[in-house]
Design a protein around this motif. Sequence first.
Motif, PDB file in Angstrom:
ATOM      1  N   GLU A 128      -6.898  41.015 -11.975  1.00 40.60           N
ATOM      2  CA  GLU A 128      -8.333  41.167 -12.201  1.00 40.60           C
ATOM      3  C   GLU A 128      -9.119  40.246 -11.262  1.00 40.60           C
ATOM      4  O   GLU A 128     -10.207  40.601 -10.778  1.00 40.60           O
TER       5      GLU A 128
ATOM      6  N   SER B  64      -9.825  46.568 -11.935  1.00 45.46           N
ATOM      7  CA  SER B  64     -10.609  46.637 -13.160  1.00 45.46           C
ATOM      8  C   SER B  64      -9.770  46.385 -14.405  1.00 45.46           C
ATOM      9  O   SER B  64      -8.672  46.918 -14.556  1.00 45.46           O
ATOM     10  N   ALA B  65     -10.330  45.568 -15.305  1.00 41.72           N
ATOM     11  CA  ALA B  65      -9.729  45.332 -16.615  1.00 41.72           C
ATOM     12  C   ALA B  65     -10.588  45.949 -17.714  1.00 41.72           C
ATOM     13  O   ALA B  65     -10.418  45.623 -18.891  1.00 41.72           O
ATOM     14  N   VAL B  66     -11.479  46.853 -17.337  1.00 42.47           N
ATOM     15  CA  VAL B  66     -12.367  47.500 -18.300  1.00 42.47           C
ATOM     16  C   VAL B  66     -11.542  48.295 -19.308  1.00 42.47           C
ATOM     17  O   VAL B  66     -10.562  48.968 -18.947  1.00 42.47           O
ATOM     18  N   LYS B  67     -11.914  48.213 -20.567  1.00 43.55           N
ATOM     19  CA  LYS B  67     -11.193  48.929 -21.617  1.00 43.55           C
ATOM     20  C   LYS B  67     -11.174  50.436 -21.327  1.00 43.55           C
ATOM     21  O   LYS B  67     -12.208  51.030 -21.019  1.00 43.55           O
TER      22      LYS B  67
ATOM     23  N   CYS C 267      -9.745  51.867 -18.814  1.00 39.85           N
ATOM     24  CA  CYS C 267      -9.569  52.169 -17.394  1.00 39.85           C
ATOM     25  C   CYS C 267      -8.135  52.656 -17.138  1.00 39.85           C
ATOM     26  O   CYS C 267      -7.170  52.084 -17.665  1.00 39.85           O
ATOM     27  N   ASN C 268      -8.007  53.713 -16.343  1.00 40.03           N
ATOM     28  CA  ASN C 268      -6.664  54.214 -16.022  1.00 40.03           C
ATOM     29  C   ASN C 268      -6.414  54.245 -14.513  1.00 40.03           C
ATOM     30  O   ASN C 268      -5.578  55.019 -14.034  1.00 40.03           O
TER      31      ASN C 268
ATOM     32  N   GLN D   5      -4.717  44.309 -20.797  1.00 39.77           N
ATOM     33  CA  GLN D   5      -6.133  43.961 -20.782  1.00 39.77           C
ATOM     34  C   GLN D   5      -7.006  45.201 -21.001  1.00 39.77           C
ATOM     35  O   GLN D   5      -8.089  45.116 -21.581  1.00 39.77           O
ATOM     36  N   ARG D   6      -6.560  46.336 -20.521  1.00 39.56           N
ATOM     37  CA  ARG D   6      -7.342  47.570 -20.574  1.00 39.56           C
ATOM     38  C   ARG D   6      -7.297  48.268 -21.936  1.00 39.56           C
ATOM     39  O   ARG D   6      -7.986  49.253 -22.149  1.00 39.56           O
TER      40      ARG D   6
ATOM     41  N   LEU E 220      -2.447  43.233 -16.866  1.00 44.09           N
ATOM     42  CA  LEU E 220      -3.608  44.080 -16.617  1.00 44.09           C
ATOM     43  C   LEU E 220      -3.557  45.348 -17.457  1.00 44.09           C
ATOM     44  O   LEU E 220      -4.586  45.805 -17.968  1.00 44.09           O
TER      45      LEU E 220
END
Length: 262
Positions: free
Chosen positions: A239, A249-252, A254-255, A113-114, A110
């Motif tokens: 995810e 969330s795997a949105v680019k 995302c922290n 992925q981000r 994960l």
Amino acid sequence: MPSVLTSPSPPSLAFVFCSLSHAPRTLPLKPSFFLRNSKPLSSFPSSSPSPPSSTRPMSWLGKLGLGFGSRSGISTEASSAIAQGPDDDVPAPGQEFAQFAAGCFWGVELAFQRVPGAIKTEVGYSQGNLHEPTYEDVCTGATNHAEVVRVQYNPQECKYEDLLEVFWARHDPTSLNRQGNDVGTQYRSGIYFYTPEQEKAARESLEKHQKVLNRKIVTEILPAKKFYRAEEYHQQYLEKGGRFGFKQSAVKGCNDPIRCYG
């Protein structure tokens, strides 16, 4: 089997650790040699029926030729030779592979992925001595595989050095064969390079991080070997919701904190 390690508490580091406070999933009683790992040993999610006995993977003992004969006529030596060969998969045009081991592969995947520029991630097994291992094989500790994440990335959008920084931040590289309560050689720290340039960057990065730590980094840096994609339920596990069904969330970029087991 590797023995359970005891070591002083890790130094105060700016690493992001998995939360291990969740109650474990209820599972059938496992043989005692599995109990050292807090990560659940499951064959398939409860929503998926078990495969018919005729299609179930052969015991790892059988695949090694110990007690049940070799699988499909592959000898122990041939199985090891295949597993120890290079990763011969080919990334998409204009993209490159990177491969890392940093404990349980769910949370590590994960994190990658981000990363902007990380086009595809897969979890799997590598660096071992058994051809086509299953999750259960790897969890015995007898195959010497590591749980790894293979990242396919666009070097025009993401530098290899950026991936290295995510790797260091995701785990404690001074902990030998364990991350948190997950203990075993499959949870070791490793950077597996595909090119001389990746090797050089990895070694320079290790030296840089060693200067700011008061314990020895035990990360192994080795050529990438054959990658065995893990079972489908492991892929993008967090995810998809993890064991508790809470999607992360795997949105680019995302922290959000990563809950390692979901």
